[in-house]
Design a protein around this motif. Sequence first.
Motif, PDB file in Angstrom:
ATOM      1  N   SER A  39       0.830  -1.198   0.000  1.00  0.00           N
ATOM      2  CA  SER A  39       0.000   0.000   0.000  1.00  0.00           C
ATOM      3  C   SER A  39       0.867   1.250   0.000  1.00  0.00           C
ATOM      4  O   SER A  39       1.905   1.306   0.657  1.00  0.00           O
ATOM      5  CB  SER A  39      -0.907   0.002   1.224  1.00  0.00           C
ATOM      6  OG  SER A  39      -1.584   1.242   1.321  1.00  0.00           O
ATOM      7  N   SER A  41       0.093   3.865   1.418  1.00  0.00           N
ATOM      8  CA  SER A  41      -0.143   4.611   2.658  1.00  0.00           C
ATOM      9  C   SER A  41       1.084   4.598   3.554  1.00  0.00           C
ATOM     10  O   SER A  41       1.101   5.242   4.601  1.00  0.00           O
ATOM     11  CB  SER A  41      -1.330   4.023   3.422  1.00  0.00           C
ATOM     12  OG  SER A  41      -1.017   2.736   3.927  1.00  0.00           O
ATOM     13  N   TYR A  46      -4.835   4.577   5.396  1.00  0.00           N
ATOM     14  CA  TYR A  46      -5.605   5.701   4.867  1.00  0.00           C
ATOM     15  C   TYR A  46      -6.772   6.036   5.794  1.00  0.00           C
ATOM     16  O   TYR A  46      -7.334   5.164   6.461  1.00  0.00           O
ATOM     17  CB  TYR A  46      -6.162   5.366   3.491  1.00  0.00           C
ATOM     18  CG  TYR A  46      -5.110   5.108   2.438  1.00  0.00           C
ATOM     19  CD1 TYR A  46      -4.217   6.111   2.055  1.00  0.00           C
ATOM     20  CD2 TYR A  46      -5.016   3.866   1.803  1.00  0.00           C
ATOM     21  CE1 TYR A  46      -3.263   5.882   1.077  1.00  0.00           C
ATOM     22  CE2 TYR A  46      -4.072   3.625   0.831  1.00  0.00           C
ATOM     23  CZ  TYR A  46      -3.194   4.633   0.459  1.00  0.00           C
ATOM     24  OH  TYR A  46      -2.246   4.397  -0.506  1.00  0.00           O
ATOM     25  N   GLU A  79      -3.759  -1.116   5.826  1.00  0.00           N
ATOM     26  CA  GLU A  79      -4.054  -0.262   4.672  1.00  0.00           C
ATOM     27  C   GLU A  79      -5.018   0.873   5.005  1.00  0.00           C
ATOM     28  O   GLU A  79      -5.039   1.895   4.317  1.00  0.00           O
ATOM     29  CB  GLU A  79      -4.616  -1.110   3.537  1.00  0.00           C
ATOM     30  CG  GLU A  79      -3.640  -2.150   3.014  1.00  0.00           C
ATOM     31  CD  GLU A  79      -4.317  -3.154   2.107  1.00  0.00           C
ATOM     32  OE1 GLU A  79      -4.494  -2.833   0.928  1.00  0.00           O
ATOM     33  OE2 GLU A  79      -4.684  -4.250   2.588  1.00  0.00           O
ATOM     34  N   VAL A  80      -5.864   0.671   6.002  1.00  0.00           N
ATOM     35  CA  VAL A  80      -6.813   1.703   6.428  1.00  0.00           C
ATOM     36  C   VAL A  80      -6.580   1.995   7.896  1.00  0.00           C
ATOM     37  O   VAL A  80      -6.438   1.077   8.715  1.00  0.00           O
ATOM     38  CB  VAL A  80      -8.273   1.247   6.194  1.00  0.00           C
ATOM     39  CG1 VAL A  80      -9.251   2.174   6.907  1.00  0.00           C
ATOM     40  CG2 VAL A  80      -8.591   1.207   4.700  1.00  0.00           C
ATOM     41  N   ASP A 108      -8.196  10.951   3.128  1.00  0.00           N
ATOM     42  CA  ASP A 108      -7.530  10.518   1.892  1.00  0.00           C
ATOM     43  C   ASP A 108      -8.518  10.238   0.760  1.00  0.00           C
ATOM     44  O   ASP A 108      -8.184  10.397  -0.416  1.00  0.00           O
ATOM     45  CB  ASP A 108      -6.706   9.260   2.178  1.00  0.00           C
ATOM     46  CG  ASP A 108      -5.578   9.532   3.156  1.00  0.00           C
ATOM     47  OD1 ASP A 108      -4.677  10.322   2.810  1.00  0.00           O
ATOM     48  OD2 ASP A 108      -5.609   8.974   4.268  1.00  0.00           O
ATOM     49  N   VAL A 303      -9.287   2.363  -1.662  1.00  0.00           N
ATOM     50  CA  VAL A 303      -7.900   2.008  -1.355  1.00  0.00           C
ATOM     51  C   VAL A 303      -7.127   1.714  -2.640  1.00  0.00           C
ATOM     52  O   VAL A 303      -5.962   2.128  -2.784  1.00  0.00           O
ATOM     53  CB  VAL A 303      -7.855   0.812  -0.385  1.00  0.00           C
ATOM     54  CG1 VAL A 303      -6.421   0.303  -0.219  1.00  0.00           C
ATOM     55  CG2 VAL A 303      -8.428   1.219   0.976  1.00  0.00           C
ATOM     56  N   LEU A 306      -6.259   5.038  -4.219  1.00  0.00           N
ATOM     57  CA  LEU A 306      -5.185   5.701  -3.482  1.00  0.00           C
ATOM     58  C   LEU A 306      -3.837   5.024  -3.700  1.00  0.00           C
ATOM     59  O   LEU A 306      -2.785   5.678  -3.664  1.00  0.00           O
ATOM     60  CB  LEU A 306      -5.521   5.734  -1.991  1.00  0.00           C
ATOM     61  CG  LEU A 306      -6.709   6.622  -1.610  1.00  0.00           C
ATOM     62  CD1 LEU A 306      -7.139   6.357  -0.168  1.00  0.00           C
ATOM     63  CD2 LEU A 306      -6.375   8.100  -1.806  1.00  0.00           C
ATOM     64  N   ASP A 307      -3.870   3.718  -3.956  1.00  0.00           N
ATOM     65  CA  ASP A 307      -2.630   2.984  -4.222  1.00  0.00           C
ATOM     66  C   ASP A 307      -2.173   3.113  -5.674  1.00  0.00           C
ATOM     67  O   ASP A 307      -1.174   2.505  -6.067  1.00  0.00           O
ATOM     68  CB  ASP A 307      -2.821   1.505  -3.880  1.00  0.00           C
ATOM     69  CG  ASP A 307      -2.720   1.243  -2.382  1.00  0.00           C
ATOM     70  OD1 ASP A 307      -2.238   2.124  -1.650  1.00  0.00           O
ATOM     71  OD2 ASP A 307      -3.126   0.147  -1.945  1.00  0.00           O
TER      72      ASP A 307
END
Length: 356
Positions: A39, A41, A46, A79-80, A108, A303, A306-307
């Motif tokens: 990820s 992040s 995130y 990841e979150v 995010d 996600v 965002l990745d």
Amino acid sequence: MKKRIGALLLSIALVFSLAACGQEEKPAGSSASATASESKSGGKGYVIGFSNSYNGNSYRQAMEGYAKKAAEELKASGEVKELIFAESNQNNSTQVQQIQNFVMQGVDAIVIDPGSATALNGAIQEASDAGIPCIIINDGPVDSKADRCYQINFDTVAQMGALTDYVCKAIGGKGSIIELRGTAGSQFDAIAHKGVQEVLKKYPDVKVAAEVYTDWTGSKAQSELASVLPTLKQKIDGVVTQGGDSYAAVQAFQSAGLDLPIIGGDNRGYFLKWWAKDAPKGYNTISVSSNPWDGATGVYAAVDILDGKDVPKEMIHPYGVVTADDVQKYANVKDEDIACPTYDRDWVRENIIKKK
């Protein structure tokens, strides 16, 4: 955009093996999900905002529950970090403010179940300009042209068309029906109504005796029908519903001492249990519903966006269907459960996010 979504039709509208919501169905052959090391992040996770225009019915509550479930899965992998909810109670101005607040908080990404096709465009543009992707689910599409606006919609025209066509055929192609609608002014209601109207063009002898707005809730449906039914002079042969109010329609007709029409189901436990156990012998119908698993799908898509993964701007989420052949499977579901297919992250990636 609306025309493009309508054109996709039955290629996505498959009849899935259904599970009562809350019991996850993981298709075979899934690979392991991404880990925090994959990820972008950086292992911090995130922060995702979730803007819900309404959560006053079992469908929306299930949708939020599935979003939380996906977020917990992705928290475990790093990841979150957090999923933050804001509900606007069908007030578009409030939802705009809540999206703007998410932007100010520096989240995010924002998952949005919109209360309007147009009222949120400015707020979505502000988020996009701030580099924050907005993932529209459930009650879209919205008309936003923002670069970072992504949409996960149902083929609502096909969904409502399938239900309406069944009811029209079941009543012999002629007679009177009631259309139970959702929330006035919502995009989902407008598109669902379009699906009903398109099918009715094939059945000129089927007339709509009344349109009733229920906000997709049983209590309002029952009270509204209690007022409407005594005013109708014609016999009602069928009822078409968008969801959340099918069993309420059963109760309204029973309370009024009227013959039960063919009532299109909504995959809610109340209705499915009644159909499986208490409906008159030989009572046949079909039950169709949008799928609240799109809450989880929105989190998964956020996600991946965002990745930096390749995520299309427009995606179609499958809906669920229960037929007379299936209904006994749901004879003992909980009242508030919704019969719907559920998926794992890899299935969502392969069949919704990557499918074009």
